[in-house]
Design an enzyme around this catalytic site. Sequence first.
Site, PDB file in Angstrom:
ATOM      1  N   TYR A   1      -0.832   9.553   6.456  1.00 10.40           N
ATOM      2  CA  TYR A   1      -0.390   8.200   6.081  1.00 10.40           C
ATOM      3  C   TYR A   1       1.063   7.988   6.493  1.00 10.40           C
ATOM      4  O   TYR A   1       1.407   6.977   7.103  1.00 10.40           O
ATOM      5  CB  TYR A   1      -0.550   7.996   4.573  1.00 10.40           C
ATOM      6  CG  TYR A   1      -0.154   6.616   4.105  1.00 10.40           C
ATOM      7  CD1 TYR A   1      -1.034   5.544   4.224  1.00 10.40           C
ATOM      8  CD2 TYR A   1       1.095   6.378   3.553  1.00 10.40           C
ATOM      9  CE1 TYR A   1      -0.680   4.276   3.807  1.00 10.40           C
ATOM     10  CE2 TYR A   1       1.462   5.110   3.133  1.00 10.40           C
ATOM     11  CZ  TYR A   1       0.575   4.060   3.258  1.00 10.40           C
ATOM     12  OH  TYR A   1       0.935   2.800   2.852  1.00 10.40           O
TER      13      TYR A   1
ATOM     14  N   SER B   1       6.040   1.437   5.255  1.00 12.01           N
ATOM     15  CA  SER B   1       6.068   2.091   3.944  1.00 12.01           C
ATOM     16  C   SER B   1       7.359   2.882   3.783  1.00 12.01           C
ATOM     17  O   SER B   1       7.945   3.350   4.771  1.00 12.01           O
ATOM     18  CB  SER B   1       4.874   3.046   3.813  1.00 12.01           C
ATOM     19  OG  SER B   1       4.973   3.847   2.658  1.00 12.01           O
TER      20      SER B   1
ATOM     21  N   ILE C   1      -1.623  -6.121  -1.294  1.00  5.41           N
ATOM     22  CA  ILE C   1      -0.522  -6.862  -0.681  1.00  5.41           C
ATOM     23  C   ILE C   1      -1.049  -7.999   0.188  1.00  5.41           C
ATOM     24  O   ILE C   1      -0.477  -9.090   0.209  1.00  5.41           O
ATOM     25  CB  ILE C   1       0.360  -5.910   0.148  1.00  5.41           C
ATOM     26  CG1 ILE C   1       1.103  -4.953  -0.783  1.00  5.41           C
ATOM     27  CG2 ILE C   1       1.360  -6.687   1.007  1.00  5.41           C
ATOM     28  CD1 ILE C   1       1.880  -3.880  -0.064  1.00  5.41           C
TER      29      ILE C   1
ATOM     30  N   ALA D   1      -6.754  -8.743   4.011  1.00  6.40           N
ATOM     31  CA  ALA D   1      -6.316  -9.840   3.140  1.00  6.40           C
ATOM     32  C   ALA D   1      -7.117  -9.980   1.857  1.00  6.40           C
ATOM     33  O   ALA D   1      -6.835 -10.862   1.057  1.00  6.40           O
ATOM     34  CB  ALA D   1      -6.384 -11.153   3.922  1.00  6.40           C
ATOM     35  N   SER D   2      -8.099  -9.108   1.640  1.00  9.04           N
ATOM     36  CA  SER D   2      -8.988  -9.311   0.496  1.00  9.04           C
ATOM     37  C   SER D   2      -8.474  -8.718  -0.804  1.00  9.04           C
ATOM     38  O   SER D   2      -9.017  -8.997  -1.876  1.00  9.04           O
ATOM     39  CB  SER D   2     -10.376  -8.733   0.806  1.00  9.04           C
ATOM     40  OG  SER D   2     -10.300  -7.336   1.029  1.00  9.04           O
ATOM     41  N   SER D   3      -7.419  -7.905  -0.733  1.00  8.52           N
ATOM     42  CA  SER D   3      -6.898  -7.291  -1.958  1.00  8.52           C
ATOM     43  C   SER D   3      -5.456  -6.839  -1.747  1.00  8.52           C
ATOM     44  O   SER D   3      -4.927  -6.911  -0.629  1.00  8.52           O
ATOM     45  CB  SER D   3      -7.759  -6.090  -2.378  1.00  8.52           C
ATOM     46  OG  SER D   3      -7.716  -5.073  -1.384  1.00  8.52           O
TER      47      SER D   3
END
Length: 301
Positions: A193, A171, A14, A10-12
């Site tokens: 990924y 994604s 999305i 949650a720090s950057s």
Amino acid sequence: MQPVVLVTGASSGIGSALCKRLLQEDAGVRLCLACRSMQKASATKAVLLAAHPAAQVTLVRLDVSSLESVLRAASEIQRRFQRLDYLFLNAGIMPNTHVNFKALISGLFSGKAVHMLSTAEGLITQEDFITADGLQAVFETNFFGHFILIRQLEPLLCCLEKPSLLIWTSSSNARKSAFSLTDYQHSKGKVSYSSSKYATDLASVALNKYFNKQGLYSSVVCPGLVMTNLTYGILPSFFWKLLMPIMWIIRFFTKTYTLTPYNGAEAQMDVEEETAETFYQKLLELEKHVLARLNAPLSPK
């Protein structure tokens, strides 16, 4: 009762944009930011409180690439809350990414240009590595750490009287062709990924099969191509500046070019139930193995 919402990563990007949206929709939610870096998490909390001074925002340290960290965080979350209404499984990495410039140039002049630029299919590869838990880093960070977190938090999530919701960040790069049941950690491939994101799609299907009757529901969202730290790490900044005008034009032709984290926070599935079931059983076996090694209990429920 005020809904309790936990967001990983949650720090950057999305995750941070999602927290802003959540408070804009309902400033009364009890919001918990689960982040690896407490310094970045504190900065994000300060920004949120500046816009919503009365908001209830708390922090918990969570590194989903470390099972010990996941177990500690799960214990802390259970001490703080009696339930979780929404669990956003958003944290992720895309390490050591390489771009196939030859494929990029040739694809721009083909009939598949929009598809290529929307999904990055054939364009990017990653060099993965092994974590301290002996697992592939992308698999553990993007998916398995979250899976263990869900399993540990079942007592807070499973309630028929008040259902809870899991929301996985998937994604447009999640591809069935990148995933294999015989190598679900993707130790032998170069598109870890994509494989990890397809794993979230599969797991979501299986989780619904086993937990809907207990009041827990799982969903998958695809934010599209969003310019975050992950994206900017693929190419030098000057290259993105050259591409941005083209990308904004392409946005008129494809819905997956959301571009900004804020747009991507607003909320595809090509999965087979049989594959999802087999994968889920393999995950339960892996869970049993890694937790036994850590002398940790299985799901406390």
